[in-house]
Write a protein that holds these residues in place. Structure first.
Motif, PDB file in Angstrom:
ATOM      1  N   MET A 249       0.836  -1.177   0.000  1.00  0.00           N
ATOM      2  CA  MET A 249       0.000   0.000   0.000  1.00  0.00           C
ATOM      3  C   MET A 249       0.883   1.243   0.000  1.00  0.00           C
ATOM      4  SD  MET A 249      -2.283   1.264   3.201  1.00  0.00           S
ATOM      5  CE  MET A 249      -3.870   1.876   2.828  1.00  0.00           C
ATOM      6  N   LYS A 250       0.482   2.220  -0.791  1.00  0.00           N
ATOM      7  CA  LYS A 250       1.199   3.493  -0.860  1.00  0.00           C
ATOM      8  C   LYS A 250       0.192   4.628  -0.748  1.00  0.00           C
ATOM      9  CE  LYS A 250       4.948   1.970  -3.802  1.00  0.00           C
ATOM     10  NZ  LYS A 250       5.827   2.328  -4.895  1.00  0.00           N
ATOM     11  N   VAL A 251       0.692   5.788  -0.369  1.00  0.00           N
ATOM     12  CA  VAL A 251      -0.126   6.995  -0.362  1.00  0.00           C
ATOM     13  C   VAL A 251       0.559   7.999  -1.284  1.00  0.00           C
ATOM     14  CG1 VAL A 251      -1.022   8.904   1.014  1.00  0.00           C
ATOM     15  CG2 VAL A 251      -0.968   6.607   1.985  1.00  0.00           C
ATOM     16  N   ILE A 252      -0.241   8.619  -2.115  1.00  0.00           N
ATOM     17  CA  ILE A 252       0.266   9.645  -3.021  1.00  0.00           C
ATOM     18  C   ILE A 252      -0.269  10.989  -2.557  1.00  0.00           C
ATOM     19  CG2 ILE A 252       0.209  10.517  -5.390  1.00  0.00           C
ATOM     20  CD1 ILE A 252      -0.021   7.618  -6.312  1.00  0.00           C
ATOM     21  N   VAL A 253       0.631  11.983  -2.514  1.00  0.00           N
ATOM     22  CA  VAL A 253       0.246  13.349  -2.166  1.00  0.00           C
ATOM     23  C   VAL A 253       0.147  14.144  -3.466  1.00  0.00           C
ATOM     24  CG1 VAL A 253       0.870  15.428  -0.902  1.00  0.00           C
ATOM     25  CG2 VAL A 253       1.469  13.186   0.038  1.00  0.00           C
ATOM     26  N   ASP A 254      -1.008  14.735  -3.703  1.00  0.00           N
ATOM     27  CA  ASP A 254      -1.203  15.577  -4.882  1.00  0.00           C
ATOM     28  C   ASP A 254      -0.747  16.995  -4.529  1.00  0.00           C
ATOM     29  OD1 ASP A 254      -2.140  17.235  -6.917  1.00  0.00           O
ATOM     30  OD2 ASP A 254      -4.051  16.202  -7.099  1.00  0.00           O
ATOM     31  N   PRO A 255       0.394  17.429  -5.053  1.00  0.00           N
ATOM     32  CA  PRO A 255       0.925  18.745  -4.683  1.00  0.00           C
ATOM     33  C   PRO A 255       0.051  19.902  -5.159  1.00  0.00           C
ATOM     34  CG  PRO A 255       2.223  17.786  -6.452  1.00  0.00           C
ATOM     35  CD  PRO A 255       1.243  16.734  -6.016  1.00  0.00           C
TER      36      PRO A 255
ATOM     37  N   ALA B 275      -8.374  18.908   1.942  1.00  0.00           N
ATOM     38  CA  ALA B 275      -8.105  19.285   0.549  1.00  0.00           C
ATOM     39  C   ALA B 275      -8.194  18.099  -0.401  1.00  0.00           C
ATOM     40  CB  ALA B 275      -6.718  19.917   0.460  1.00  0.00           C
ATOM     41  N   LEU B 276      -8.441  16.907   0.138  1.00  0.00           N
ATOM     42  CA  LEU B 276      -8.494  15.672  -0.652  1.00  0.00           C
ATOM     43  C   LEU B 276      -7.218  15.484  -1.465  1.00  0.00           C
ATOM     44  CD1 LEU B 276     -12.177  16.013  -1.906  1.00  0.00           C
ATOM     45  CD2 LEU B 276     -11.362  14.784   0.113  1.00  0.00           C
ATOM     46  N   ALA B 277      -6.086  15.788  -0.828  1.00  0.00           N
ATOM     47  CA  ALA B 277      -4.787  15.715  -1.504  1.00  0.00           C
ATOM     48  C   ALA B 277      -4.105  14.365  -1.368  1.00  0.00           C
ATOM     49  CB  ALA B 277      -3.864  16.808  -0.945  1.00  0.00           C
ATOM     50  N   LEU B 278      -4.653  13.477  -0.559  1.00  0.00           N
ATOM     51  CA  LEU B 278      -4.036  12.174  -0.326  1.00  0.00           C
ATOM     52  C   LEU B 278      -4.868  11.061  -0.951  1.00  0.00           C
ATOM     53  CD1 LEU B 278      -3.219  12.648   3.465  1.00  0.00           C
ATOM     54  CD2 LEU B 278      -1.724  13.106   1.514  1.00  0.00           C
ATOM     55  N   THR B 279      -4.179  10.133  -1.602  1.00  0.00           N
ATOM     56  CA  THR B 279      -4.830   9.001  -2.252  1.00  0.00           C
ATOM     57  C   THR B 279      -4.076   7.726  -1.906  1.00  0.00           C
ATOM     58  OG1 THR B 279      -5.448  10.412  -4.102  1.00  0.00           O
ATOM     59  CG2 THR B 279      -5.602   8.044  -4.460  1.00  0.00           C
ATOM     60  N   ILE B 280      -4.806   6.693  -1.558  1.00  0.00           N
ATOM     61  CA  ILE B 280      -4.209   5.382  -1.310  1.00  0.00           C
ATOM     62  C   ILE B 280      -4.213   4.593  -2.597  1.00  0.00           C
ATOM     63  CG2 ILE B 280      -4.523   3.157  -0.152  1.00  0.00           C
ATOM     64  CD1 ILE B 280      -5.497   4.683   2.275  1.00  0.00           C
ATOM     65  N   VAL B 281      -3.066   3.988  -2.913  1.00  0.00           N
ATOM     66  CA  VAL B 281      -2.958   3.082  -4.047  1.00  0.00           C
ATOM     67  C   VAL B 281      -2.410   1.751  -3.538  1.00  0.00           C
ATOM     68  CG1 VAL B 281      -2.701   4.886  -5.801  1.00  0.00           C
ATOM     69  CG2 VAL B 281      -0.681   3.999  -4.677  1.00  0.00           C
ATOM     70  N   PRO B 282      -2.857   0.664  -4.146  1.00  0.00           N
ATOM     71  CA  PRO B 282      -2.391  -0.662  -3.682  1.00  0.00           C
ATOM     72  C   PRO B 282      -0.909  -0.886  -3.957  1.00  0.00           C
ATOM     73  CG  PRO B 282      -4.108  -0.865  -5.373  1.00  0.00           C
ATOM     74  CD  PRO B 282      -3.838   0.572  -5.190  1.00  0.00           C
TER      75      PRO B 282
ATOM     76  N   ARG C 136       4.544  15.636   2.610  1.00  0.00           N
ATOM     77  CA  ARG C 136       5.291  14.605   1.894  1.00  0.00           C
ATOM     78  C   ARG C 136       5.279  13.346   2.730  1.00  0.00           C
ATOM     79  NH1 ARG C 136      10.776  13.388   2.557  1.00  0.00           N
ATOM     80  NH2 ARG C 136      11.661  14.293   4.429  1.00  0.00           N
ATOM     81  N   LEU C 137       5.315  12.233   2.026  1.00  0.00           N
ATOM     82  CA  LEU C 137       5.317  10.924   2.662  1.00  0.00           C
ATOM     83  C   LEU C 137       6.735  10.586   3.086  1.00  0.00           C
ATOM     84  CD1 LEU C 137       3.227   8.736   3.269  1.00  0.00           C
ATOM     85  CD2 LEU C 137       3.895   7.624   1.166  1.00  0.00           C
ATOM     86  N   LEU C 138       6.897  10.060   4.285  1.00  0.00           N
ATOM     87  CA  LEU C 138       8.222   9.742   4.817  1.00  0.00           C
ATOM     88  C   LEU C 138       8.657   8.310   4.549  1.00  0.00           C
ATOM     89  CD1 LEU C 138       7.893  11.547   8.265  1.00  0.00           C
ATOM     90  CD2 LEU C 138       9.073  12.368   6.202  1.00  0.00           C
ATOM     91  N   VAL C 139       7.752   7.479   4.056  1.00  0.00           N
ATOM     92  CA  VAL C 139       8.063   6.073   3.788  1.00  0.00           C
ATOM     93  C   VAL C 139       7.635   5.731   2.367  1.00  0.00           C
ATOM     94  CG1 VAL C 139       7.854   5.372   6.210  1.00  0.00           C
ATOM     95  CG2 VAL C 139       5.871   5.248   4.731  1.00  0.00           C
ATOM     96  N   ASP C 140       8.291   4.744   1.776  1.00  0.00           N
ATOM     97  CA  ASP C 140       7.930   4.306   0.428  1.00  0.00           C
ATOM     98  C   ASP C 140       6.692   3.419   0.430  1.00  0.00           C
ATOM     99  OD1 ASP C 140      10.007   5.670  -0.852  1.00  0.00           O
ATOM    100  OD2 ASP C 140      11.394   4.019  -0.463  1.00  0.00           O
ATOM    101  N   GLU C 141       6.604   2.555   1.408  1.00  0.00           N
ATOM    102  CA  GLU C 141       5.474   1.618   1.520  1.00  0.00           C
ATOM    103  C   GLU C 141       4.889   1.731   2.921  1.00  0.00           C
ATOM    104  OE1 GLU C 141       3.977  -0.933  -0.358  1.00  0.00           O
ATOM    105  OE2 GLU C 141       5.041  -0.276  -2.144  1.00  0.00           O
ATOM    106  N   ILE C 142       3.576   1.685   2.995  1.00  0.00           N
ATOM    107  CA  ILE C 142       2.881   1.699   4.285  1.00  0.00           C
ATOM    108  C   ILE C 142       2.827   0.260   4.783  1.00  0.00           C
ATOM    109  CG2 ILE C 142       0.756   2.296   5.482  1.00  0.00           C
ATOM    110  CD1 ILE C 142       2.103   4.728   4.197  1.00  0.00           C
ATOM    111  N   SER C 143       3.362   0.030   5.971  1.00  0.00           N
ATOM    112  CA  SER C 143       3.347  -1.323   6.527  1.00  0.00           C
ATOM    113  C   SER C 143       1.928  -1.698   6.950  1.00  0.00           C
ATOM    114  CB  SER C 143       4.298  -1.424   7.715  1.00  0.00           C
ATOM    115  OG  SER C 143       3.826  -0.640   8.784  1.00  0.00           O
TER     116      SER C 143
END
Length: 63
Positions: free
Chosen positions: A1-7, A56-63, A33-40
């Motif tokens: 799982m990852k989180v993407i921040v929409d700047p 702001a709906l700036a964060l999105t979870i991606v598998p 900004r995200l501090l980790v590459d993968e969410i444990s």
């Protein structure tokens, strides 16, 4: 799982950092900004809470 921040959407209010400081920080530029590459697996619920709380709906979870 990852989180993407929409700047383009991030306004740097810091809710993500307040909820999950081990996962997010708001940089001097005012952008989160995200501090980790993968969410444990043990941090997934925390990441979901940060995503759900972002006004702001700036964060999105991606598998």
């Amino acid at each position: 799982m990852k989180v993407i921040v929409d700047p383009d959407r991030c306004v740097g209010n810091g809710i993500c950092e307040a909820l999950a400081p081990e996962l997010f920080e708001v940089a001097v530029s005012g952008q989160a900004r995200l501090l980790v590459d993968e969410i444990s697996s043990d941090q997934q619920q925390l990441a979901q809470q940060a995503v759900d709380s972002c006004p702001a709906l700036a964060l999105t979870i991606v598998p």
